[in-house]
Structures are given as C-alpha cells and as structure tokens.
Scaffold this motif. Sequence first.
Motif, PDB file in Angstrom:
ATOM      1  N   LYS A  32      -5.937   4.660  -4.760  1.00 21.02           N
ATOM      2  CA  LYS A  32      -4.463   4.514  -4.702  1.00 21.02           C
ATOM      3  C   LYS A  32      -4.169   4.022  -3.686  1.00 21.02           C
ATOM      4  CE  LYS A  32      -3.706   9.145  -3.381  1.00 21.02           C
ATOM      5  NZ  LYS A  32      -4.154  10.382  -3.726  1.00 21.02           N
ATOM      6  N   VAL A  33      -2.775   3.365  -3.986  1.00 19.09           N
ATOM      7  CA  VAL A  33      -1.475   2.638  -2.994  1.00 19.09           C
ATOM      8  C   VAL A  33      -0.563   3.690  -2.936  1.00 19.09           C
ATOM      9  CG1 VAL A  33      -0.288   0.665  -2.767  1.00 19.09           C
ATOM     10  CG2 VAL A  33      -1.742   0.276  -3.600  1.00 19.09           C
ATOM     11  N   LYS A  34      -0.281   4.228  -1.914  1.00 21.13           N
ATOM     12  CA  LYS A  34       1.400   4.996  -1.567  1.00 21.13           C
ATOM     13  C   LYS A  34       1.837   4.186  -1.108  1.00 21.13           C
ATOM     14  CE  LYS A  34       2.894   9.226   0.711  1.00 21.13           C
ATOM     15  NZ  LYS A  34       2.323  10.523   1.293  1.00 21.13           N
ATOM     16  N   LYS A  35       3.495   4.259  -1.433  1.00 15.28           N
ATOM     17  CA  LYS A  35       4.275   3.627  -1.536  1.00 15.28           C
ATOM     18  C   LYS A  35       5.539   4.751  -0.970  1.00 15.28           C
ATOM     19  CE  LYS A  35       8.173   0.277  -2.878  1.00 15.28           C
ATOM     20  NZ  LYS A  35       8.567  -0.992  -3.958  1.00 15.28           N
ATOM     21  N   THR A  36       5.957   4.549   0.254  1.00 16.23           N
ATOM     22  CA  THR A  36       7.503   5.171   0.678  1.00 16.23           C
ATOM     23  C   THR A  36       8.729   3.975   1.140  1.00 16.23           C
ATOM     24  OG1 THR A  36       5.688   6.727   1.736  1.00 16.23           O
ATOM     25  CG2 THR A  36       8.072   7.145   2.793  1.00 16.23           C
ATOM     26  N   PHE A  37       9.764   4.290   0.360  1.00 19.30           N
ATOM     27  CA  PHE A  37      10.257   3.482   0.250  1.00 19.30           C
ATOM     28  C   PHE A  37      11.457   4.359   1.018  1.00 19.30           C
ATOM     29  CE2 PHE A  37      14.871   1.900  -1.323  1.00 19.30           C
ATOM     30  CZ  PHE A  37      14.351   0.141  -0.643  1.00 19.30           C
ATOM     31  N   GLU A  52       0.517   2.758   1.766  1.00 20.13           N
ATOM     32  CA  GLU A  52      -1.172   3.385   2.593  1.00 20.13           C
ATOM     33  C   GLU A  52      -2.230   3.275   1.483  1.00 20.13           C
ATOM     34  OE1 GLU A  52      -0.332   7.225   5.889  1.00 20.13           O
ATOM     35  OE2 GLU A  52       0.418   7.168   3.544  1.00 20.13           O
ATOM     36  N   TYR A  53      -3.628   3.141   1.357  1.00 18.25           N
ATOM     37  CA  TYR A  53      -4.478   3.138   0.541  1.00 18.25           C
ATOM     38  C   TYR A  53      -5.235   4.168   0.675  1.00 18.25           C
ATOM     39  CZ  TYR A  53      -3.247  -1.858   0.773  1.00 18.25           C
ATOM     40  OH  TYR A  53      -2.775  -3.286  -0.201  1.00 18.25           O
ATOM     41  N   TYR A  54      -5.807   4.829  -0.443  1.00 14.33           N
ATOM     42  CA  TYR A  54      -6.254   5.579  -0.532  1.00 14.33           C
ATOM     43  C   TYR A  54      -7.061   5.764  -1.092  1.00 14.33           C
ATOM     44  CZ  TYR A  54      -3.033   9.068   1.470  1.00 14.33           C
ATOM     45  OH  TYR A  54      -1.636   9.156   3.042  1.00 14.33           O
ATOM     46  N   THR A  55      -9.198   6.259  -0.341  1.00 15.62           N
ATOM     47  CA  THR A  55     -10.265   5.712  -1.662  1.00 15.62           C
ATOM     48  C   THR A  55     -10.721   7.101  -2.015  1.00 15.62           C
ATOM     49  OG1 THR A  55     -12.449   4.642  -1.447  1.00 15.62           O
ATOM     50  CG2 THR A  55     -11.682   5.595   0.780  1.00 15.62           C
ATOM     51  N   LYS A  56     -11.052   7.689  -2.772  1.00 11.55           N
ATOM     52  CA  LYS A  56     -12.244   8.673  -3.405  1.00 11.55           C
ATOM     53  C   LYS A  56     -13.151   8.725  -3.584  1.00 11.55           C
ATOM     54  CE  LYS A  56     -10.608  10.365  -6.788  1.00 11.55           C
ATOM     55  NZ  LYS A  56     -10.100  10.222  -8.436  1.00 11.55           N
ATOM     56  N   ARG A  57     -13.678  10.037  -2.228  1.00 13.41           N
ATOM     57  CA  ARG A  57     -14.933  10.604  -1.687  1.00 13.41           C
ATOM     58  C   ARG A  57     -15.078  11.238  -2.493  1.00 13.41           C
ATOM     59  NH1 ARG A  57     -15.904   8.580   3.802  1.00 13.41           N
ATOM     60  NH2 ARG A  57     -17.545   8.773   3.246  1.00 13.41           N
ATOM     61  N   PHE A  58     -17.056  11.388  -2.849  1.00 13.56           N
ATOM     62  CA  PHE A  58     -17.726  12.270  -3.792  1.00 13.56           C
ATOM     63  C   PHE A  58     -16.856  12.936  -4.982  1.00 13.56           C
ATOM     64  CE2 PHE A  58     -17.766  13.347   1.219  1.00 13.56           C
ATOM     65  CZ  PHE A  58     -18.965  13.192   1.284  1.00 13.56           C
ATOM     66  N   GLY A  59     -16.199  11.542  -5.602  1.00 15.29           N
ATOM     67  CA  GLY A  59     -15.384  11.966  -6.575  1.00 15.29           C
ATOM     68  C   GLY A  59     -14.406  12.666  -6.843  1.00 15.29           C
ATOM     69  N   PHE A  60     -13.894  13.383  -5.743  1.00 17.09           N
ATOM     70  CA  PHE A  60     -12.525  14.126  -6.345  1.00 17.09           C
ATOM     71  C   PHE A  60     -11.582  13.907  -4.414  1.00 17.09           C
ATOM     72  CE2 PHE A  60     -16.147  17.167  -3.808  1.00 17.09           C
ATOM     73  CZ  PHE A  60     -15.271  17.358  -2.961  1.00 17.09           C
ATOM     74  N   TRP A  61     -12.219  13.772  -3.725  1.00 16.24           N
ATOM     75  CA  TRP A  61     -11.132  14.056  -2.450  1.00 16.24           C
ATOM     76  C   TRP A  61     -11.188  12.893  -1.728  1.00 16.24           C
ATOM     77  CZ3 TRP A  61     -14.722  14.520   2.655  1.00 16.24           C
ATOM     78  CH2 TRP A  61     -13.745  14.850   4.374  1.00 16.24           C
ATOM     79  N   TRP A  62      -9.632  12.344  -1.422  1.00 18.28           N
ATOM     80  CA  TRP A  62      -8.670  11.239  -1.029  1.00 18.28           C
ATOM     81  C   TRP A  62      -8.641  10.967  -0.196  1.00 18.28           C
ATOM     82  CZ3 TRP A  62      -8.066   7.520  -4.847  1.00 18.28           C
ATOM     83  CH2 TRP A  62      -7.665   8.057  -5.561  1.00 18.28           C
ATOM     84  N   VAL A  63      -9.157  10.064   0.903  1.00 17.30           N
ATOM     85  CA  VAL A  63      -9.386   9.405   2.031  1.00 17.30           C
ATOM     86  C   VAL A  63      -8.831   8.419   2.247  1.00 17.30           C
ATOM     87  CG1 VAL A  63     -10.716   9.203   4.154  1.00 17.30           C
ATOM     88  CG2 VAL A  63     -11.823  10.945   2.076  1.00 17.30           C
ATOM     89  N   LYS A  64      -7.616   8.405   3.608  1.00 12.00           N
ATOM     90  CA  LYS A  64      -6.517   7.430   3.674  1.00 12.00           C
ATOM     91  C   LYS A  64      -7.413   6.403   4.444  1.00 12.00           C
ATOM     92  CE  LYS A  64      -2.759   6.021   7.067  1.00 12.00           C
ATOM     93  NZ  LYS A  64      -3.344   5.242   7.195  1.00 12.00           N
ATOM     94  N   VAL A  65      -7.537   4.836   4.109  1.00 12.94           N
ATOM     95  CA  VAL A  65      -8.089   4.589   4.257  1.00 12.94           C
ATOM     96  C   VAL A  65      -7.145   3.341   5.756  1.00 12.94           C
ATOM     97  CG1 VAL A  65      -8.764   1.477   3.928  1.00 12.94           C
ATOM     98  CG2 VAL A  65      -8.822   3.143   1.896  1.00 12.94           C
ATOM     99  N   ASP A  66      -8.599   2.872   6.610  1.00 14.04           N
ATOM    100  CA  ASP A  66      -8.193   2.587   7.979  1.00 14.04           C
ATOM    101  C   ASP A  66      -7.945   1.667   8.247  1.00 14.04           C
ATOM    102  OD1 ASP A  66      -7.429   2.949  10.492  1.00 14.04           O
ATOM    103  OD2 ASP A  66      -9.848   3.169  10.880  1.00 14.04           O
TER     104      ASP A  66
END
Length: 232
Positions: A32-37, A52-66
């Motif tokens: 997921k790509v989150k854009k804050t304008f 910000e980029y987010y990746t899904k862990r365990f099929g349901f949990w979104w974690v921010k990419v470092d």
Amino acid sequence: MNARIAALLLAAALGTGGCTEVTENQPLPWLKVKKTFHKPIGGFAGGTADFEYYTKRFGFWWVKVDETATGTAIALDAGHAAVSTSQGLKILERGEEHGTLACGTPRSAPAVIAQAGAVDCFDVIAGPASAVATQIRWRRISARGEALVIEKVSVENPGRLFARAMASFYDAGHQPYFVTINADLSAAPQCALVWIAGGESRSLAAPENLPRGRCSDVDAWTPIVKRALRKA
C-alpha cells in the motif's frame, strides 16, 4: 486588538488542521502507498506531499516499510515491487520491511520494465564526464535480483556521444534503444540509434535534417525503425 489577533490565530490553526488530504493505492494486494498532501493555507497554489509504504504481514496486518518513500511503487511480479526511496530505486519483497537497491548502487540509472518483471540498470564506463557517455554498461536485473542480461553498449563511431547515460526508448519486446549524437555540439546533431541484437551492436542513422530537439522524440523514431517505441 489582542482578542482579534487571538481569533485570527485560532482561525489559522483550525484551517491548518483541515489542509491535508490523504489518499491510498495498492499496486499489489500486500503493498500500500499512502500519500499525505499538505495544501497551502489560503487557497494558494502548490503544496507538499509525503509518502509512506506499508506491507501486509500474516495476511491482515499492515506494517510500515522502513524506507523513506518518494512515492512510486510498481509491481514486478506477485511477490516483488520496485519502490522509489530517498536512497534510490529498491526492490521490496512481500512481507519485508526493508528494500534492496535494485541496481546494487545508487549511482546506476534505473529503468523499471514492469511488463518484463525486471529493472534495467545503466552505468557510464567511458566518456568525457561522469554523466556523458561513449560506453554504457546495461544490466537487466530480475525481481529476485538475478542478472538476466549484462552488455556493454558503445557509440557507433568515434566523435559520438550518447544523448543520455541510459536507454532512450524501448520496443514491445522490451529491447532498449540508445540515442547518439555528434560530439561536436556546435555542428549538426546527426542523430542515430544504437542497440544490441543477438549480442552484436546495431545502429541506424536518422535523416540529416532531423533537428537536435527531436533526437529524443519517440514520434520521430517510430517511422524510421518501423516499429512502435515508447519512452524509457
């Protein structure tokens, strides 16, 4: 007067709080790509954006990419994406919170070949300046980091330069084409295309009257090479 200033400050504070717009897109089900304008106060043109980029862990949990995101995320295959960061283009694997530099170094010029599931990397290995090339190393890297192609591409004759230190165009088969010009910038450009086919260098000159401003114009080259091209 103090009451009026306080009211203006309060109005400005309230206005600032409402001047952001958040949008999201998913280039892949797990990314997921989150854009804050941030809109400027007072309705002025412009504004700034944070990503910000987010990746899904365990099929349901979104974690921010470092990674310090700069906004572009392109799917390469079901498990990998090319993401732009402040350190350069990186390949992000599904479930990972850190990417890997797609070309191994931020000094390489990358081009994402999404339809081929790969990234092309270009490095100047000869030329009069660091970004002015007479010979370029072209590497095609798979989504898994494997080198699929490694070639050296040279100008077709002495006294020539590449118009840019990477490919200018691609055809439908993901073949890169490189524009070359006369090294004497005070003379006619004498535009040409160089590419690698079957391990051998090929070249094709443009008509003498093609102006310098159109040397990198895809519409000028398509009828010359007699195939559809797209900008790199």
